[in-house]
Motif scaffolding. Structure first.
Motif, PDB file in Angstrom:
ATOM      1  N   GLN A  84      -7.749  -4.931   5.311  1.00  0.00           N
ATOM      2  CA  GLN A  84      -7.989  -3.497   5.375  1.00  0.00           C
ATOM      3  C   GLN A  84      -6.761  -2.703   4.940  1.00  0.00           C
ATOM      4  O   GLN A  84      -6.889  -1.645   4.332  1.00  0.00           O
ATOM      5  N   GLN A  85      -5.569  -3.212   5.207  1.00  0.00           N
ATOM      6  CA  GLN A  85      -4.365  -2.527   4.735  1.00  0.00           C
ATOM      7  C   GLN A  85      -4.251  -2.608   3.212  1.00  0.00           C
ATOM      8  O   GLN A  85      -3.844  -1.639   2.556  1.00  0.00           O
ATOM      9  N   ILE A  86      -4.590  -3.753   2.657  1.00  0.00           N
ATOM     10  CA  ILE A  86      -4.555  -3.909   1.201  1.00  0.00           C
ATOM     11  C   ILE A  86      -5.533  -2.946   0.545  1.00  0.00           C
ATOM     12  O   ILE A  86      -5.208  -2.254  -0.426  1.00  0.00           O
ATOM     13  N   LEU A  87      -6.759  -2.885   1.058  1.00  0.00           N
ATOM     14  CA  LEU A  87      -7.769  -1.978   0.500  1.00  0.00           C
ATOM     15  C   LEU A  87      -7.304  -0.531   0.593  1.00  0.00           C
ATOM     16  O   LEU A  87      -7.528   0.260  -0.337  1.00  0.00           O
ATOM     17  N   GLY A  88      -6.656  -0.168   1.693  1.00  0.00           N
ATOM     18  CA  GLY A  88      -6.183   1.194   1.863  1.00  0.00           C
ATOM     19  C   GLY A  88      -5.096   1.577   0.884  1.00  0.00           C
ATOM     20  O   GLY A  88      -4.922   2.760   0.577  1.00  0.00           O
ATOM     21  N   SER A  89      -4.354   0.615   0.361  1.00  0.00           N
ATOM     22  CA  SER A  89      -3.295   0.899  -0.604  1.00  0.00           C
ATOM     23  C   SER A  89      -3.831   0.972  -2.031  1.00  0.00           C
ATOM     24  O   SER A  89      -3.341   1.751  -2.841  1.00  0.00           O
ATOM     25  N   ILE A  90      -4.801   0.145  -2.315  1.00  0.00           N
ATOM     26  CA  ILE A  90      -5.319   0.098  -3.687  1.00  0.00           C
ATOM     27  C   ILE A  90      -6.226   1.287  -3.982  1.00  0.00           C
ATOM     28  O   ILE A  90      -6.113   1.927  -5.018  1.00  0.00           O
ATOM     29  N   PRO A 146     -13.982   3.118  -8.964  1.00  0.00           N
ATOM     30  CA  PRO A 146     -13.213   3.575  -7.801  1.00  0.00           C
ATOM     31  C   PRO A 146     -11.999   4.408  -8.208  1.00  0.00           C
ATOM     32  O   PRO A 146     -11.466   4.266  -9.308  1.00  0.00           O
ATOM     33  N   MET A 147     -11.570   5.294  -7.325  1.00  0.00           N
ATOM     34  CA  MET A 147     -10.349   6.071  -7.517  1.00  0.00           C
ATOM     35  C   MET A 147      -9.189   5.242  -6.978  1.00  0.00           C
ATOM     36  O   MET A 147      -9.142   4.911  -5.800  1.00  0.00           O
ATOM     37  N   LEU A 148      -8.261   4.922  -7.908  1.00  0.00           N
ATOM     38  CA  LEU A 148      -7.191   3.998  -7.553  1.00  0.00           C
ATOM     39  C   LEU A 148      -5.875   4.717  -7.286  1.00  0.00           C
ATOM     40  O   LEU A 148      -5.682   5.867  -7.679  1.00  0.00           O
ATOM     41  N   ASN A 149      -4.979   4.018  -6.669  1.00  0.00           N
ATOM     42  CA  ASN A 149      -3.624   4.504  -6.464  1.00  0.00           C
ATOM     43  C   ASN A 149      -3.021   4.801  -7.843  1.00  0.00           C
ATOM     44  O   ASN A 149      -3.034   3.945  -8.733  1.00  0.00           O
ATOM     45  N   LEU A 162      -6.622  -1.126 -13.343  1.00  0.00           N
ATOM     46  CA  LEU A 162      -7.021  -1.866 -12.142  1.00  0.00           C
ATOM     47  C   LEU A 162      -6.305  -3.211 -12.076  1.00  0.00           C
ATOM     48  O   LEU A 162      -6.913  -4.256 -12.121  1.00  0.00           O
ATOM     49  N   LYS A 163      -4.948  -3.166 -12.071  1.00  0.00           N
ATOM     50  CA  LYS A 163      -4.154  -4.401 -12.022  1.00  0.00           C
ATOM     51  C   LYS A 163      -2.838  -4.081 -11.320  1.00  0.00           C
ATOM     52  O   LYS A 163      -1.900  -3.705 -11.965  1.00  0.00           O
ATOM     53  N   VAL A 164      -2.772  -4.151 -10.031  1.00  0.00           N
ATOM     54  CA  VAL A 164      -1.566  -3.650  -9.356  1.00  0.00           C
ATOM     55  C   VAL A 164      -1.205  -4.440  -8.100  1.00  0.00           C
ATOM     56  O   VAL A 164      -1.925  -5.358  -7.716  1.00  0.00           O
ATOM     57  N   GLN A 165      -0.111  -3.972  -7.530  1.00  0.00           N
ATOM     58  CA  GLN A 165       0.398  -4.564  -6.301  1.00  0.00           C
ATOM     59  C   GLN A 165      -0.536  -4.292  -5.126  1.00  0.00           C
ATOM     60  O   GLN A 165      -1.337  -3.408  -5.161  1.00  0.00           O
TER      61      GLN A 165
END
Length: 531
Positions: free
Chosen positions: A451-457, A472-475, A504-507
């Motif tokens: 859930q933390q990973i999803l919240g950052s991406i 999706p709207m990404l960071n 869509l390729k990030v940390q």
């Protein structure tokens, strides 16, 4: 006038054990006395109760019988006056009550004709002697208990987690109870985490087998006996003291005072917002495509008893889809994250830099160690002043207890800093692992980690429609991590970073370790990328 009597025999448990008083022996003496003196027995009451007050079950029945049968009874016989009462004031009051209903109390082994005024002096002696004996015994017990407590022995009923025993000399001791000690130790450890309130921990402990009431459990959490100390209460001549017990402690002193901080409100209880099911990591991140409300999730049971999980909208009731499919599609999105190799190297240096800034804590620990040394010196100085007679024992113990609590607090802080270092190191390790293999890291981490990973991406909630996700709207940092050349050119021109599929390729969630690397920071350090 023929004498008619009620016979009353009494013995307390302690008297029977210590002095061998017997109810049967008293009854025999009374009945023989009645037989010799031609006294008719109209009632008989036997009691196993203390005579400190007249609040005794059998004596109450005796008194009611006498009031209902005024013309039938005129004597109340017992062997000695200490069988009647061990409280002179209460005894005089009861004698007056009995006289009003025509009953004369009389001790057959200490007979007194109360019609003769001088005999009242002997009555006072007979009544006062047992009261003095009781008071002396009570004082001796209190002094003995206090002396035992100052020696480090627990002399009351054992608290939960311990049991009472006696050593070979008959001295009272407590030892750890194998079953309940595990429950109490678990309770302290759980409270030390600061996740659940006391009431919740008590309920869980009851489910594990604890028999204590809620109030008794709460008081127990305040008892220093659990970390190996005895609280000696204040007396007329001495103040309260905290002495080291001879029993085995159940928990550490640090954990005990950490729990006291939570009980006193100095530390807030952390509430857990974690989902209940590992199969529903997207709960809280999905919105309904029809009404725009948050989508929740739950399990359904099949015909053969299998459990199937679904996400569904509880508002419009029009949206429902399988959780495993939605979870799989999210992993596919995450698998497309592929940061530039230069970004991977940079992130490694940045996270290590943040670890040095946030996770070091050596300077604070050194300050705490220095402060602990000062506090220990104060205790030692106070002890010397007490030995020289410049301060009292009470003042010394007050100074010692105050400084000892502060020492424990600082030692806990040092331990927390060391734990933070360890935790941050583990988080950095996970961050670097995620960057190299995001899908594997996501699938193998815990529910909270997912859930933390999803919240950052994703900076907005996801919409699952027709077995796939809408764009999706990404960071906004994603484009920079995946295509730094293009992103930095656009930053330099003041253009917004586009949210296309290539981005869509990030940390992963750098919030996991509180290392938030945003666009502004990357722009400042862009020269380090060596383009």
């Amino acid at each position: 006038m023929k004498k008619q009597a009620i016979l009353y025999v009494r013995v307390s448990t302690d008297e029977q054990a210590e002095k061998g008083f017997s109810l049967a022996h008293q009854e025999e003496r009374l009945r023989k006395h009645c037989e010799v003196n031609n006294i008719e027995v109209v009632g008989f009451y036997r009691e196993d109760h203390s005579a400190k007050t007249f609040d005794r079950p059998e004596f109450t029945k005796l008194l009611m019988f006498g009031r209902k049968n005024k013309n039938l009874v005129n004597l109340l016989l017992f062997t000695k006056w200490d069988r009647f009462s061990r409280n002179a004031g209460d005894a005089y009051g009861m004698i007056n009550q009995l006289n009003k209903i025509g009953i004369e109390p009389q001790a057959i082994e200490q007979p007194l004709d109360l019609a003769i005024p001088e005999n009242k002096i002997m009555l006072a002696f007979y009544l006062a002697s047992p009261e003095v004996e009781n008071d002396r015994r009570s004082l001796n017990i209190t002094v003995g208990m206090r002396r035992a407590m100052k020696e480090g022995r627990w002399v009351a009923k054992a608290p939960s987690g311990y049991k009472n025993i006696r050593n070979e000399k008959g001295a009272a001791l407590i030892v750890i109870d194998d079953h309940f000690s595990k429950i109490m130790k678990w309770a302290f450890e759980e409270l030390g985490k600061g996740i659940y309130p006391v009431a919740e921990i008590w309920k869980k402990a009851k489910a594990k087998g604890l028999t204590s009431s809620k109030s008794f459990f709460w008081r127990g959490l305040r008892n220093p006996v659990y970390y190996g100390y005895i609280q000696v209460p204040a007396s007329k001549d001495e103040g309260a003291q905290l002495v080291k017990g001879i029993h085995e402690p159940l928990i550490s002193e640090g954990l005990f005072y950490k729990v006291q901080d939570y009980l006193d409100g100095r530390k807030r209880i952390q509430t857990s917002k974690q989902s209940k099911h590992d199969e529903l990591p997207l709960r809280g991140f999905l919105v309904c495509e029809c009404c725009g409300k948050k989508v929740t999730g739950s399990a359904s049971r099949g015909k053969l008893g299998e459990r199937y999980f679904y996400y569904h909208c509880n508002y419009c009731k029009d949206v429902r889809f399988r959780a495993d499919l939605a979870n799989q599609k999210v992993e596919q999105l995450i698998s497309k994250i592929n940061p530039d190799n230069r970004i991977i190297r940079l992130l490694g240096s940045l996270t290590n830099e943040d670890f040095k800034i946030k996770g070091n804590g050596h300077q604070e620990n050194n300050m705490n160690v220095s402060e602990i040394g000062k506090l220990k010196s104060r205790i030692e100085n106070a002890q010397n002043l007490m030995l020289d007679g410049q301060i009292s024992t009470i003042e010394y113990h007050q100074i010692k207890e105050k400084n000892q609590k502060e020492i424990i607090r600082l030692e806990n802080k040092i331990g927390e800093n060391k734990l933070l270092n360890k935790t941050l190191a583990q988080q950095i390790e996970f961050v670097n692992f995620f960057i190299k293999n995001p899908r594997k890291a996501y699938s193998e981490t815990s529910l909270d980690g997912k859930q933390q990973i999803l919240g950052s991406i994703f900076v907005q909630n996801l919409i699952f429609s027709e077995k796939n996700y809408r764009t999706p709207m990404l960071n906004p940092a994603i484009a920079l991590y995946c295509n730094p050349d293009k992103a930095l050119r656009e930053i330099k021109k003041g253009l917004p970073i586009k949210n296309d599929e290539q981005s869509l390729k990030v940390q992963e969630r750098l919030h996991l370790s509180n290392f938030i690397i945003d666009l502004q920071r990357i722009q400042i350090l862009k020269n380090q990328l060596q383009f």
